[in-house]
Design an enzyme around this catalytic site. Structure first.
Site, PDB file in Angstrom:
ATOM      1  N   ASN A  54       0.806  -1.321  -0.017  1.00 27.38           N
ATOM      2  CA  ASN A  54      -0.137   0.130   0.341  1.00 27.38           C
ATOM      3  C   ASN A  54       1.076   0.774  -0.321  1.00 27.38           C
ATOM      4  O   ASN A  54       1.346   1.749   0.968  1.00 27.38           O
ATOM      5  CB  ASN A  54      -0.911  -0.011   0.953  1.00 27.38           C
ATOM      6  CG  ASN A  54      -1.514   1.527   1.474  1.00 27.38           C
ATOM      7  OD1 ASN A  54      -1.645   1.937  -0.057  1.00 27.38           O
ATOM      8  ND2 ASN A  54      -2.200   1.196   2.304  1.00 27.38           N
ATOM      9  N   TRP A  55       1.210   1.894  -0.957  1.00 26.96           N
ATOM     10  CA  TRP A  55       1.823   3.299  -1.537  1.00 26.96           C
ATOM     11  C   TRP A  55       1.593   4.660  -0.634  1.00 26.96           C
ATOM     12  O   TRP A  55       1.962   5.009  -1.019  1.00 26.96           O
ATOM     13  CB  TRP A  55       2.234   2.817  -2.482  1.00 26.96           C
ATOM     14  CG  TRP A  55       2.857   2.374  -3.316  1.00 26.96           C
ATOM     15  CD1 TRP A  55       3.509   1.882  -2.852  1.00 26.96           C
ATOM     16  CD2 TRP A  55       3.253   2.344  -4.903  1.00 26.96           C
ATOM     17  NE1 TRP A  55       4.023   0.223  -4.182  1.00 26.96           N
ATOM     18  CE2 TRP A  55       4.229   1.232  -4.975  1.00 26.96           C
ATOM     19  CE3 TRP A  55       3.418   3.395  -5.803  1.00 26.96           C
ATOM     20  CZ2 TRP A  55       4.553   0.756  -6.969  1.00 26.96           C
ATOM     21  CZ3 TRP A  55       4.097   3.403  -7.172  1.00 26.96           C
ATOM     22  CH2 TRP A  55       4.720   1.956  -7.408  1.00 26.96           C
ATOM     23  N   LYS A  56       0.347   4.312  -0.183  1.00 28.99           N
ATOM     24  CA  LYS A  56      -0.500   5.086   0.029  1.00 28.99           C
ATOM     25  C   LYS A  56      -0.359   6.916  -0.676  1.00 28.99           C
ATOM     26  O   LYS A  56      -0.259   6.002  -1.771  1.00 28.99           O
ATOM     27  CB  LYS A  56      -0.032   5.755   1.511  1.00 28.99           C
ATOM     28  CG  LYS A  56       0.033   4.389   2.921  1.00 28.99           C
ATOM     29  CD  LYS A  56      -0.288   4.530   4.216  1.00 28.99           C
ATOM     30  CE  LYS A  56       0.255   3.635   4.931  1.00 28.99           C
ATOM     31  NZ  LYS A  56       0.203   3.326   6.125  1.00 28.99           N
TER      32      LYS A  56
ATOM     33  N   HIS B  46     -10.081   0.806   4.834  1.00 27.49           N
ATOM     34  CA  HIS B  46      -8.162   1.218   5.425  1.00 27.49           C
ATOM     35  C   HIS B  46      -8.441   2.189   6.680  1.00 27.49           C
ATOM     36  O   HIS B  46      -9.417   2.995   6.863  1.00 27.49           O
ATOM     37  CB  HIS B  46      -6.986   1.069   4.794  1.00 27.49           C
ATOM     38  CG  HIS B  46      -5.645   1.468   4.883  1.00 27.49           C
ATOM     39  ND1 HIS B  46      -5.897   2.313   6.050  1.00 27.49           N
ATOM     40  CD2 HIS B  46      -4.945   1.239   5.091  1.00 27.49           C
ATOM     41  CE1 HIS B  46      -4.229   2.371   6.502  1.00 27.49           C
ATOM     42  NE2 HIS B  46      -3.544   1.446   6.054  1.00 27.49           N
TER      43      HIS B  46
ATOM     44  N   GLU C  36      -6.483   4.335   7.598  1.00 27.00           N
ATOM     45  CA  GLU C  36      -6.933   5.621   7.721  1.00 27.00           C
ATOM     46  C   GLU C  36      -8.136   6.396   6.798  1.00 27.00           C
ATOM     47  O   GLU C  36      -8.617   7.603   6.979  1.00 27.00           O
ATOM     48  CB  GLU C  36      -5.629   6.139   6.893  1.00 27.00           C
ATOM     49  CG  GLU C  36      -4.041   5.346   7.197  1.00 27.00           C
ATOM     50  CD  GLU C  36      -2.757   5.670   6.294  1.00 27.00           C
ATOM     51  OE1 GLU C  36      -3.093   5.299   5.081  1.00 27.00           O
ATOM     52  OE2 GLU C  36      -2.229   4.825   7.565  1.00 27.00           O
TER      53      GLU C  36
ATOM     54  N   GLU D 116      -5.393  -5.096  10.136  1.00 26.78           N
ATOM     55  CA  GLU D 116      -4.758  -4.240  10.696  1.00 26.78           C
ATOM     56  C   GLU D 116      -4.529  -3.778  12.232  1.00 26.78           C
ATOM     57  O   GLU D 116      -5.332  -2.348  11.717  1.00 26.78           O
ATOM     58  CB  GLU D 116      -4.437  -3.286   9.711  1.00 26.78           C
ATOM     59  CG  GLU D 116      -4.429  -4.283   8.150  1.00 26.78           C
ATOM     60  CD  GLU D 116      -3.530  -2.686   7.104  1.00 26.78           C
ATOM     61  OE1 GLU D 116      -2.577  -2.917   6.580  1.00 26.78           O
ATOM     62  OE2 GLU D 116      -4.537  -1.436   6.922  1.00 26.78           O
TER      63      GLU D 116
ATOM     64  N   GLY E 197       2.279   2.532  11.060  1.00 30.01           N
ATOM     65  CA  GLY E 197       3.767   3.336  10.580  1.00 30.01           C
ATOM     66  C   GLY E 197       3.708   3.661  11.917  1.00 30.01           C
ATOM     67  O   GLY E 197       4.461   4.763  11.706  1.00 30.01           O
TER      68      GLY E 197
ATOM     69  N   SER F  98       3.116  -1.862  10.024  1.00 29.26           N
ATOM     70  CA  SER F  98       4.614  -2.531   9.941  1.00 29.26           C
ATOM     71  C   SER F  98       5.247  -3.823  10.312  1.00 29.26           C
ATOM     72  O   SER F  98       6.751  -4.272  10.522  1.00 29.26           O
ATOM     73  CB  SER F  98       4.940  -2.419  12.090  1.00 29.26           C
ATOM     74  OG  SER F  98       4.676  -0.611  11.602  1.00 29.26           O
TER      75      SER F  98
ATOM     76  N   GLY G  88       2.901  -1.386   4.292  1.00 33.08           N
ATOM     77  CA  GLY G  88       2.457   0.531   4.060  1.00 33.08           C
ATOM     78  C   GLY G  88       4.580   0.985   3.633  1.00 33.08           C
ATOM     79  O   GLY G  88       4.639   0.731   2.533  1.00 33.08           O
ATOM     80  N   GLY G  89       4.975   1.655   4.684  1.00 36.16           N
ATOM     81  CA  GLY G  89       5.805   1.685   4.571  1.00 36.16           C
ATOM     82  C   GLY G  89       7.240   0.891   3.947  1.00 36.16           C
ATOM     83  O   GLY G  89       7.325   1.635   3.095  1.00 36.16           O
TER      84      GLY G  89
END
Ligand code: PEP
Length: 252
Positions: free
Chosen positions: A10-12, A98, A100, A169, A175, A215, A236-237
């Protein structure tokens, strides 16, 4: 769709058009030249990348998905993107719900149910994201919260459920650098299967792929993937660096 080993990135809201092309090319080259242990790779870039990355990934096994989908067919919804727009450029996956989006854009279990439904109607596989906040875990409400989130799937047939992926998640792990332990994650994944078994049947619950997200890094992926109910990760990251992302995908 039966249970698969999946590494999903997930590149956000990261990567310009040119940076995205570069990252995708690195991922494709590495996945093509290294031993991947049977992992399915999915990438979820921002909308502006979708059309070019679908083309860039043609001829590879790497799937490209959207980070969001609108729940209506079309209409006066400024700034939104519909299911038929996504399929018209070859997109076959979408994230739904998600944390967010739940936090900043007021997505609810009800709106997620509508998004899952329209995605499936258009042949798009929804990756339905669920998970509790830190306060909910600390008050021992985490199982109940996840059960409520799973209610978004209650209107589906068994055949439709088989075309969904779930991503557990825990919000406190996204994150933050704090990962759920492999045991904590597996405990929730097993709980999700048991809830789905009650809602559908045991075969449906056993057949669905459940990813862990929060993470995930190359150094913790192996222990997470060794657990019986964890089928992969939503990353993600670490998905923004091709080496880390591919190393996670090679950890099965
Ligand atoms: C995510 O965005 O879904 C996620 C799990 O992020 P991170 O890997 O950075 O925690």
């Amino acid at each position: 769709m039966s249970r698969k080993k999946i590494a999903a990135g997930n590149w956000k809201m990261h990567k310009t058009f040119q940076e995205g092309q570069g990252l995708a090319q690195e991922i494709r080259t590495m996945a093509n030249t290294e031993v991947m242990n049977g992992a399915t790779i999915l990438i979820f870039p921002p909308y502006i990348h979708l059309q070019s990355l679908v083309r860039q990934m043609e001829g590879s096994d790497i799937g490209v998905g959207a980070q969001n989908i609108h729940d209506k067919e079309q209409g006066a919804y400024t700034g939104e993107v519909s299911a038929s727009m996504l399929t018209s450029i070859g997109v076959r996956y979408t994230l739904v719900g998600h944390s967010e989006r739940r936090q900043y854009y007021n997505e609810t279990n009800e709106s997620c149910a509508a998004k899952i439904s329209i995605a499936l109607k258009h042949g798009i596989i929804p990756v339905y994201c669920i998970g509790e906040t830190l306060a909910e875990r600390e008050s021992q409400a985490h199982f109940k919260i996840v059960e409520q989130q799973l209610s978004a799937l209650s209107g589906l047939s068994r055949e439709q459920l088989a075309n969904c992926i779930i991503a557990y998640e825990p919000v406190w792990a996204i994150g933050t650098g704090v990962t759920a332990s492999a045991e904590q994650a597996n405990e929730m994944h097993a709980h999700i299967r048991s809830v789905l078994s009650g809602m559908f049947d045991e075969a449906s619950a056993e057949g669905i792929s459940i990813l862990y997200g929060g993470s995930v890094k190359p150094d913790n992926a192996k222990s997470l993937f060794s657990m019986p109910d964890i089928d992969g990760a939503l990353i993600g990251g670490a998905s923004l660096a091709s080496r880390d992302f591919i190393d996670i995908a090679k950890s099965f």
